[in-house]
Design an enzyme around this catalytic site. Sequence first.
Site, PDB file in Angstrom:
ATOM      1  N   ASP A  52       0.801  -1.106   0.185  1.00  0.00           N
ATOM      2  CA  ASP A  52      -0.124  -0.126   0.034  1.00  0.00           C
ATOM      3  C   ASP A  52       0.886   1.362   0.051  1.00  0.00           C
ATOM      4  O   ASP A  52       1.655   1.572   0.850  1.00  0.00           O
ATOM      5  CB  ASP A  52      -0.923  -0.021   1.306  1.00  0.00           C
ATOM      6  N   LYS A  98       2.817  11.364  -3.610  1.00  0.00           N
ATOM      7  CA  LYS A  98       1.539  10.821  -4.174  1.00  0.00           C
ATOM      8  C   LYS A  98       0.725  11.925  -4.716  1.00  0.00           C
ATOM      9  O   LYS A  98      -0.057  11.831  -5.838  1.00  0.00           O
ATOM     10  CB  LYS A  98       0.743  10.037  -3.229  1.00  0.00           C
ATOM     11  N   GLU A 105      -7.385   0.781  -4.415  1.00  0.00           N
ATOM     12  CA  GLU A 105      -7.131   0.830  -2.889  1.00  0.00           C
ATOM     13  C   GLU A 105      -8.478   0.357  -2.160  1.00  0.00           C
ATOM     14  O   GLU A 105      -8.493  -0.699  -1.375  1.00  0.00           O
ATOM     15  CB  GLU A 105      -6.722   1.879  -2.152  1.00  0.00           C
ATOM     16  N   ASP A 151     -13.018   4.893   1.842  1.00  0.00           N
ATOM     17  CA  ASP A 151     -11.674   4.924   2.205  1.00  0.00           C
ATOM     18  C   ASP A 151     -11.080   6.231   1.834  1.00  0.00           C
ATOM     19  O   ASP A 151     -10.795   6.876   1.104  1.00  0.00           O
ATOM     20  CB  ASP A 151     -10.902   3.971   1.140  1.00  0.00           C
TER      21      ASP A 151
END
Length: 520
Positions: free
Chosen positions: A13, A76, A181, A210
Amino acid sequence: MSKKVKGTAIGIDLGTTYSCAAIWLSRKKRVEIIPNEQGNRITPSCLAFNDSELLVGENAKNQIARNPANTVFDVKRLIGNRFSDPQVQNDMKMWPFKVMKGDSEKPSVVVEFKGEEKKFAPEELSAMVLKKMKETAELFLGKEVKNAVITVPAYFNNQQREETKEAGTRAGLNVLHLLNEPTAAAIAYGVDNLSDENWNKDKKTVLVFDLGGGTFDVSLLTISKKGVIEVKAVGGDTHLGGEDFDTSLINYCINEFKKKNTGVDIRGNPRALGRLKVACEKAKRDLSSTIFAPIEIDCLHEGIDFSTKISRAKFEELNATYFDKCIQLLEECLRDGNMKKKDVDEVVVVGGSSRIPKIQRMVEEFFDGKTLCRSLNGDKAVASGAAILAARLSGNDDDMKNDVVLLDVIPCSLGISVKVNGVSGNMDIIIPKNRSIPTSKKITLLVNQTRVDIIVYQGENAKVMDNILLGEFELTGLTLGPDRKSKIEVCFSLDTNGILLVSAEEISTRQRKSITITKI
């Protein structure tokens, strides 16, 4: 689904603020979250450059206050984006490190490393984090690790996915699959619950909420008793998460400091911003379990101390717009999946920021008081799901009790713009977002020229400049009929591996051209 390989495979992850690696242990018949050298199972996605070495993870994060200009985080939020993107420009105002325009509009991070100025592309920096996770896994397992499933936000576009995959390759990994994800969390949920005797339906509808450090995803899925996970719709925002909540708190503190010290602004002080970021992030976490949290920093700027107390109510007020947007995107996902609130059997919350009490209350209220499923560890569920798929793809799943079959959708619409005489129009959507894959679609075009350029885009906007260019090709020597027009058939075909074949054929002459685009 990607082809199977031989050898050890892990799930990673790759998060905005923290990363996590996991592996399916056949002998124990469960997923193991891999601890780093400090014994922690999540590792900060943070890099620090100094005169002698590169630091990755906790060692990097721990020295941010001492070396802010050369400590890099939030990578990211840069990967796959353009330097001119408004969100990138806005983020740059709060980062203590320098970002400049690189080749092809890509952002480039500039640091001092071993006495020299160095520039790194986002995928290079992400590769350093992934390499750290790879080395952590190898140390834990005592053997080389080459294969990995890496997770990405469901709403990542093609460019963001391609650069994430490149980062994995640079880190020395064979990237078996880029897994969304929330789908990874659903896999972990399914494997944990399929054998539950209380599972009294052939098929459950599950919504995965999420909310992480930098991205928000919501996915609507069905999970059958036989282990078939079918994604019905995905939604979200690749720039919404805990980092935004931190920034709201940082801006509040900057303004408070300015009020107390006759207009003194600390925005130009990287060291002060670095220390304030650490303090605000801690206060945010504390406010999930307490009503008030102090923020106290000695000598924050020019010898001036800073002290304030933040209430949970104030924190919620500062971030109300972000919280509301999460619910709006949740609602949109349900609409895209043609479902109502009452159709959802289980609401699974994952991601570190989903622990915020206000967020949990808002989701519960949206679903009319439904109890949220908190059985999955919010920080580790995504890595667990990735590890399960990695075991499947590497043939290391013999002892896995429940089988899993994944049926996915495309997160963003695919379409074309036709350029005639050097002029292109708007994008016409051919395959809309949330269409199940594999899928195909044909359309017919009439053009009044002997040459036409077919340009393929990904996105939701009418203007081509606001979408992602995937590729282009041309048809020349077209035959015009009596009406001075040529008829062209354009076909989009997307397979289960996310490989898109776009072809165009002139119907009268059967002249055909095509382009293949991988990893949509």
